[in-house]
Write a protein that holds these residues in place. Sequence first.
Motif, PDB file in Angstrom:
ATOM      1  N   LEU A  14      58.520  72.528  31.580  1.00  0.00           N
ATOM      2  CA  LEU A  14      57.088  72.518  31.867  1.00  0.00           C
ATOM      3  C   LEU A  14      56.523  73.932  31.911  1.00  0.00           C
ATOM      4  CD1 LEU A  14      56.844  69.644  34.487  1.00  0.00           C
ATOM      5  CD2 LEU A  14      56.110  69.611  32.106  1.00  0.00           C
ATOM      6  N   HIS A  15      57.374  74.922  31.744  1.00  0.00           N
ATOM      7  CA  HIS A  15      56.909  76.311  31.650  1.00  0.00           C
ATOM      8  C   HIS A  15      56.335  76.550  30.257  1.00  0.00           C
ATOM      9  CE1 HIS A  15      58.554  77.659  35.473  1.00  0.00           C
ATOM     10  NE2 HIS A  15      59.605  76.917  35.205  1.00  0.00           N
ATOM     11  N   SER A  16      55.486  77.569  30.132  1.00  0.00           N
ATOM     12  CA  SER A  16      54.890  77.886  28.832  1.00  0.00           C
ATOM     13  C   SER A  16      55.951  78.466  27.895  1.00  0.00           C
ATOM     14  CB  SER A  16      53.757  78.897  29.006  1.00  0.00           C
ATOM     15  OG  SER A  16      54.284  80.168  29.317  1.00  0.00           O
ATOM     16  N   LEU A  17      55.647  78.447  26.600  1.00  0.00           N
ATOM     17  CA  LEU A  17      56.568  79.024  25.622  1.00  0.00           C
ATOM     18  C   LEU A  17      56.787  80.506  25.892  1.00  0.00           C
ATOM     19  CD1 LEU A  17      55.451  77.369  22.261  1.00  0.00           C
ATOM     20  CD2 LEU A  17      57.404  76.794  23.683  1.00  0.00           C
ATOM     21  N   ASN A  18      55.732  81.206  26.300  1.00  0.00           N
ATOM     22  CA  ASN A  18      55.858  82.638  26.596  1.00  0.00           C
ATOM     23  C   ASN A  18      56.820  82.896  27.751  1.00  0.00           C
ATOM     24  OD1 ASN A  18      54.038  83.239  24.572  1.00  0.00           O
ATOM     25  ND2 ASN A  18      52.290  83.315  25.945  1.00  0.00           N
ATOM     26  N   GLU A  19      56.843  81.986  28.708  1.00  0.00           N
ATOM     27  CA  GLU A  19      57.761  82.137  29.837  1.00  0.00           C
ATOM     28  C   GLU A  19      59.197  81.817  29.440  1.00  0.00           C
ATOM     29  OE1 GLU A  19      55.766  80.912  33.913  1.00  0.00           O
ATOM     30  OE2 GLU A  19      55.173  79.520  32.311  1.00  0.00           O
TER      31      GLU A  19
END
Length: 136
Positions: A14-19
């Motif tokens: 559920l974290h962003s791709l950047n994370e």
Amino acid sequence: RVLSPGGIYITLSLHSLNECQPYFNLKKYQWNVHLYRVKSSRWNEKENRRRAVACSMIICFKALQDGSYNYKLPDDMIGILSDDEFNQLEQMAEEVNTKAALKKASIEDLLGCLNIALSSYISLQKRKTKNLQVFQ
């Protein structure tokens, strides 16, 4: 360390791709990394409006012993969002959440938010003025 040469590692977050990206694009893993956004079937404008509109899917392929990669990704994966589709969903969710928040907010809540915003702005302006005086 556990993934064998030629192996595939797939994870959803559920974290962003950047994370997520920094954790998988490490040379020590020798992985060929593919990042995708998958539309969430759980988000809707009513009871689940605070959920993420998409999750991140990361597919990693580990190199074979000779350093090559032996895989073929499908040309069209169902549910994968383009950047434009993701941005449209995010914008729609933001509008829905803002509208819901304003509908439920009291005048007192709104004044409290305005007070915090103005205090932050004044504090920032004071720091800028101090910095200018130091350099003059």
